[in-house]
Design a protein around this motif. Sequence first.
Motif, PDB file in Angstrom:
ATOM      1  N   GLY A 243       0.820  -1.211   0.000  1.00 17.34           N
ATOM      2  CA  GLY A 243       0.000   0.000   0.000  1.00 17.34           C
ATOM      3  C   GLY A 243       0.850   1.254   0.000  1.00 17.34           C
ATOM      4  N   ARG A 244       1.896   1.268   0.838  1.00 14.38           N
ATOM      5  CA  ARG A 244       2.768   2.442   0.881  1.00 14.38           C
ATOM      6  C   ARG A 244       3.496   2.640  -0.449  1.00 14.38           C
ATOM      7  N   ALA A 245       3.924   1.526  -1.069  1.00 18.70           N
ATOM      8  CA  ALA A 245       4.628   1.638  -2.345  1.00 18.70           C
ATOM      9  C   ALA A 245       3.707   2.240  -3.418  1.00 18.70           C
ATOM     10  N   THR A 246       2.444   1.826  -3.436  1.00 17.85           N
ATOM     11  CA  THR A 246       1.493   2.363  -4.411  1.00 17.85           C
ATOM     12  C   THR A 246       1.261   3.853  -4.181  1.00 17.85           C
ATOM     13  N   MET A 247       1.092   4.242  -2.924  1.00 17.60           N
ATOM     14  CA  MET A 247       0.843   5.644  -2.621  1.00 17.60           C
ATOM     15  C   MET A 247       2.091   6.494  -2.887  1.00 17.60           C
ATOM     16  N   GLY A 254       3.197  13.251  -8.926  1.00 18.50           N
ATOM     17  CA  GLY A 254       2.848  14.659  -8.781  1.00 18.50           C
ATOM     18  C   GLY A 254       1.451  14.985  -9.258  1.00 18.50           C
ATOM     19  N   GLY A 255       1.176  16.288  -9.377  1.00 22.78           N
ATOM     20  CA  GLY A 255      -0.129  16.742  -9.842  1.00 22.78           C
ATOM     21  C   GLY A 255      -1.164  16.798  -8.737  1.00 22.78           C
ATOM     22  N   PRO A 256      -2.442  17.077  -9.098  1.00 20.77           N
ATOM     23  CA  PRO A 256      -3.517  17.195  -8.095  1.00 20.77           C
ATOM     24  C   PRO A 256      -3.711  15.928  -7.269  1.00 20.77           C
ATOM     25  N   ASN A 257      -3.528  14.744  -7.881  1.00 23.43           N
ATOM     26  CA  ASN A 257      -3.711  13.498  -7.133  1.00 23.43           C
ATOM     27  C   ASN A 257      -2.705  13.386  -5.986  1.00 23.43           C
ATOM     28  N   ALA A 258      -1.477  13.820  -6.236  1.00 18.35           N
ATOM     29  CA  ALA A 258      -0.454  13.771  -5.189  1.00 18.35           C
ATOM     30  C   ALA A 258      -0.818  14.706  -4.038  1.00 18.35           C
ATOM     31  N   VAL A 259      -1.301  15.888  -4.355  1.00 14.68           N
ATOM     32  CA  VAL A 259      -1.678  16.843  -3.313  1.00 14.68           C
ATOM     33  C   VAL A 259      -2.831  16.291  -2.480  1.00 14.68           C
ATOM     34  N   ALA A 260      -3.845  15.725  -3.151  1.00 17.30           N
ATOM     35  CA  ALA A 260      -4.996  15.176  -2.438  1.00 17.30           C
ATOM     36  C   ALA A 260      -4.587  14.001  -1.551  1.00 17.30           C
ATOM     37  N   LEU A 261      -3.729  13.117  -2.064  1.00 20.97           N
ATOM     38  CA  LEU A 261      -3.294  11.958  -1.290  1.00 20.97           C
ATOM     39  C   LEU A 261      -2.484  12.389  -0.073  1.00 20.97           C
ATOM     40  N   LYS A 263      -2.714  15.081   1.657  1.00 15.70           N
ATOM     41  CA  LYS A 263      -3.622  15.595   2.692  1.00 15.70           C
ATOM     42  C   LYS A 263      -4.318  14.450   3.416  1.00 15.70           C
ATOM     43  N   GLU A 264      -4.763  13.434   2.672  1.00 17.16           N
ATOM     44  CA  GLU A 264      -5.400  12.274   3.308  1.00 17.16           C
ATOM     45  C   GLU A 264      -4.415  11.509   4.180  1.00 17.16           C
ATOM     46  N   TRP A 265      -3.149  11.579   3.828  1.00 16.75           N
ATOM     47  CA  TRP A 265      -2.100  10.871   4.569  1.00 16.75           C
ATOM     48  C   TRP A 265      -1.683  11.665   5.816  1.00 16.75           C
ATOM     49  N   GLY A 266      -2.251  12.813   6.009  1.00 15.91           N
ATOM     50  CA  GLY A 266      -1.949  13.620   7.182  1.00 15.91           C
ATOM     51  C   GLY A 266      -0.847  14.626   6.991  1.00 15.91           C
ATOM     52  N   VAL A 267      -0.480  14.920   5.730  1.00 19.03           N
ATOM     53  CA  VAL A 267       0.571  15.888   5.446  1.00 19.03           C
ATOM     54  C   VAL A 267      -0.065  17.251   5.204  1.00 19.03           C
ATOM     55  N   ARG A 268       0.269  18.222   6.023  1.00 13.04           N
ATOM     56  CA  ARG A 268      -0.288  19.568   5.886  1.00 13.04           C
ATOM     57  C   ARG A 268       0.727  20.548   5.290  1.00 13.04           C
ATOM     58  N   ASP A 269       1.950  20.089   5.079  1.00  6.35           N
ATOM     59  CA  ASP A 269       2.983  20.962   4.527  1.00  6.35           C
ATOM     60  C   ASP A 269       2.784  21.135   3.020  1.00  6.35           C
ATOM     61  N   ARG A 270       3.278  22.240   2.498  1.00  5.74           N
ATOM     62  CA  ARG A 270       3.185  22.499   1.066  1.00  5.74           C
ATOM     63  C   ARG A 270       4.367  21.913   0.296  1.00  5.74           C
ATOM     64  N   ALA A 271       5.411  21.548   1.011  1.00  7.69           N
ATOM     65  CA  ALA A 271       6.610  21.006   0.360  1.00  7.69           C
ATOM     66  C   ALA A 271       7.192  19.887   1.207  1.00  7.69           C
ATOM     67  N   SER A 341      10.577  20.206  -2.345  1.00  3.70           N
ATOM     68  CA  SER A 341       9.831  20.493  -3.565  1.00  3.70           C
ATOM     69  C   SER A 341       8.347  20.532  -3.234  1.00  3.70           C
ATOM     70  N   ALA A 342       7.594  21.224  -4.079  1.00  2.97           N
ATOM     71  CA  ALA A 342       6.155  21.318  -3.878  1.00  2.97           C
ATOM     72  C   ALA A 342       5.507  19.940  -3.989  1.00  2.97           C
ATOM     73  N   LEU A 343       4.366  19.759  -3.307  1.00  2.00           N
ATOM     74  CA  LEU A 343       3.705  18.459  -3.265  1.00  2.00           C
ATOM     75  C   LEU A 343       3.300  17.963  -4.646  1.00  2.00           C
ATOM     76  N   ASP A 344       3.052  18.867  -5.566  1.00  2.00           N
ATOM     77  CA  ASP A 344       2.637  18.430  -6.899  1.00  2.00           C
ATOM     78  C   ASP A 344       3.819  18.251  -7.851  1.00  2.00           C
ATOM     79  N   ALA A 345       5.052  18.339  -7.332  1.00  2.00           N
ATOM     80  CA  ALA A 345       6.243  18.193  -8.183  1.00  2.00           C
ATOM     81  C   ALA A 345       7.398  17.598  -7.386  1.00  2.00           C
ATOM     82  N   LEU A 346       7.179  16.404  -6.829  1.00  2.00           N
ATOM     83  CA  LEU A 346       8.182  15.789  -5.967  1.00  2.00           C
ATOM     84  C   LEU A 346       9.189  14.932  -6.733  1.00  2.00           C
ATOM     85  N   ALA A 347       8.927  14.683  -8.001  1.00  2.00           N
ATOM     86  CA  ALA A 347       9.820  13.799  -8.762  1.00  2.00           C
ATOM     87  C   ALA A 347      11.244  14.336  -8.801  1.00  2.00           C
ATOM     88  N   ARG A 348      11.392  15.658  -8.896  1.00  2.00           N
ATOM     89  CA  ARG A 348      12.734  16.238  -8.960  1.00  2.00           C
ATOM     90  C   ARG A 348      13.491  15.977  -7.659  1.00  2.00           C
TER      91      ARG A 348
END
Length: 462
Positions: A243-247, A254-261, A263-271, A341-348
Amino acid sequence: MARDLASIARLLGATLVAGGALGPKATVASAVPVGDFAVVPHPQFATLVVGSPDEIARGLDDPERGDLLRLAVVVATGPLSAVPDGVTALIAPTVDPSVVLPTLQAVLATDAAAEDRAVLAATKVLALAARRSGVAGVVAELARRLDGWAVLLDRDAQPIASAGAGALHIGDAVAVAFNRPVRVRSRALQVHPVGTDEDMSAFLVVTARSGSTSRARDLSSQAAALLDLLLRTHDGSRTERLGRATMMRVLEDGGPNAVALAKEWGVRDRALAAFTLSARSSSVDAERAVIHWLEDLGAPHLLTAAQGVVTGFVRAEHIDEIADRATTFSVPLHLGLGSPSALDALARSVEEARRAHRVAATEGRSVVHYRAMPTVDLVLDRLAPGDARTLAALVDPLDDDLVDTLHTFLAENGAWGAAAARLGVHRQTLAARVRRIEHVTGLSMSSADDRAAAWLALRARR
């Protein structure tokens, strides 16, 4: 503690005559009076047959009993006039003849009890490892306890888990477990079926570098029974890892799905900042260590592990704490840290962490911050975006295999043998690849300037 013939000879003050197949290092299994000796002993363990010189001499002269006694170790409670060829014997002990047998039986019983206590204590630790880390935890703890390696194979000869074992060890494990006619390089391998008859689910193959063979056998048998239970029971830890590997893949994409996930995972930081961690020793569970650190910091378990390498994300405020813990860990670790890096661009950040980890592992360093690497801090970060793209374009024509070859060749300072060994190819194959790289890029690996440009291009490549 297992006793060998040499230690028994010292205990009795007897003379050891090693004329048979059993040498001074042979492990002693039991001691019996000559009148009760009737069972052929195991060829790898010594059975002590105790009697007076006359009893021993009569037994050796008897054709039938003499053959049996030659497979054991005769202990004469007094001087023996002659020891026939092919017989291992302990003669003329300095202790009273009447206490030779009781002394041996008491010493062996005490040692057997100590072995049992050691196996019991180790079995409790294996059970704890099973609860915490499942099948992989049991195999890793068993290998550590045996000071050797362990491989768990399924019925199709595919590895399920291993610890302390390389490719050659796994090949040996498959050969002995499935009776394949190939040369086995490892010695003293033990095979323990996991399950019985039609319910056979796996094979546990182990070897111990030191210590008691019987203890290794007993402990491995207990581990096999525990693994049988785990393999037939739903493994919650494995489900959690999947489950953790999939998430984690969603976060990295990245993108909106990463930001939404997040938040559900309990991350309130922007980066977040990525990290990549591995241990120099295969017996260390790096994933468990990182989880413990995150729990102490009150941070979510944003991580995944594959082949001993842990990749995850932490808040920027936790970067220094993670680095400090990796530096002061009890065994050497290699940690690479990317920049936040920003939540929607963590690949870098993930790519930076992996590059920094590669540097840490190659140079034997505990912690490497990507942004603190000289080629990044002093060169790439000071280039205009267009110039960085121009620099990276030097290696753009190369495919992934040639990029990996170029990186390894440069990381090994142009040492052909070391680079070929690290890549797992022949030196001639490496030479052909380097010529191909030179032809495609127009760079010469014999030029210091061109090698420097190639290294910077690899760093600039995203």
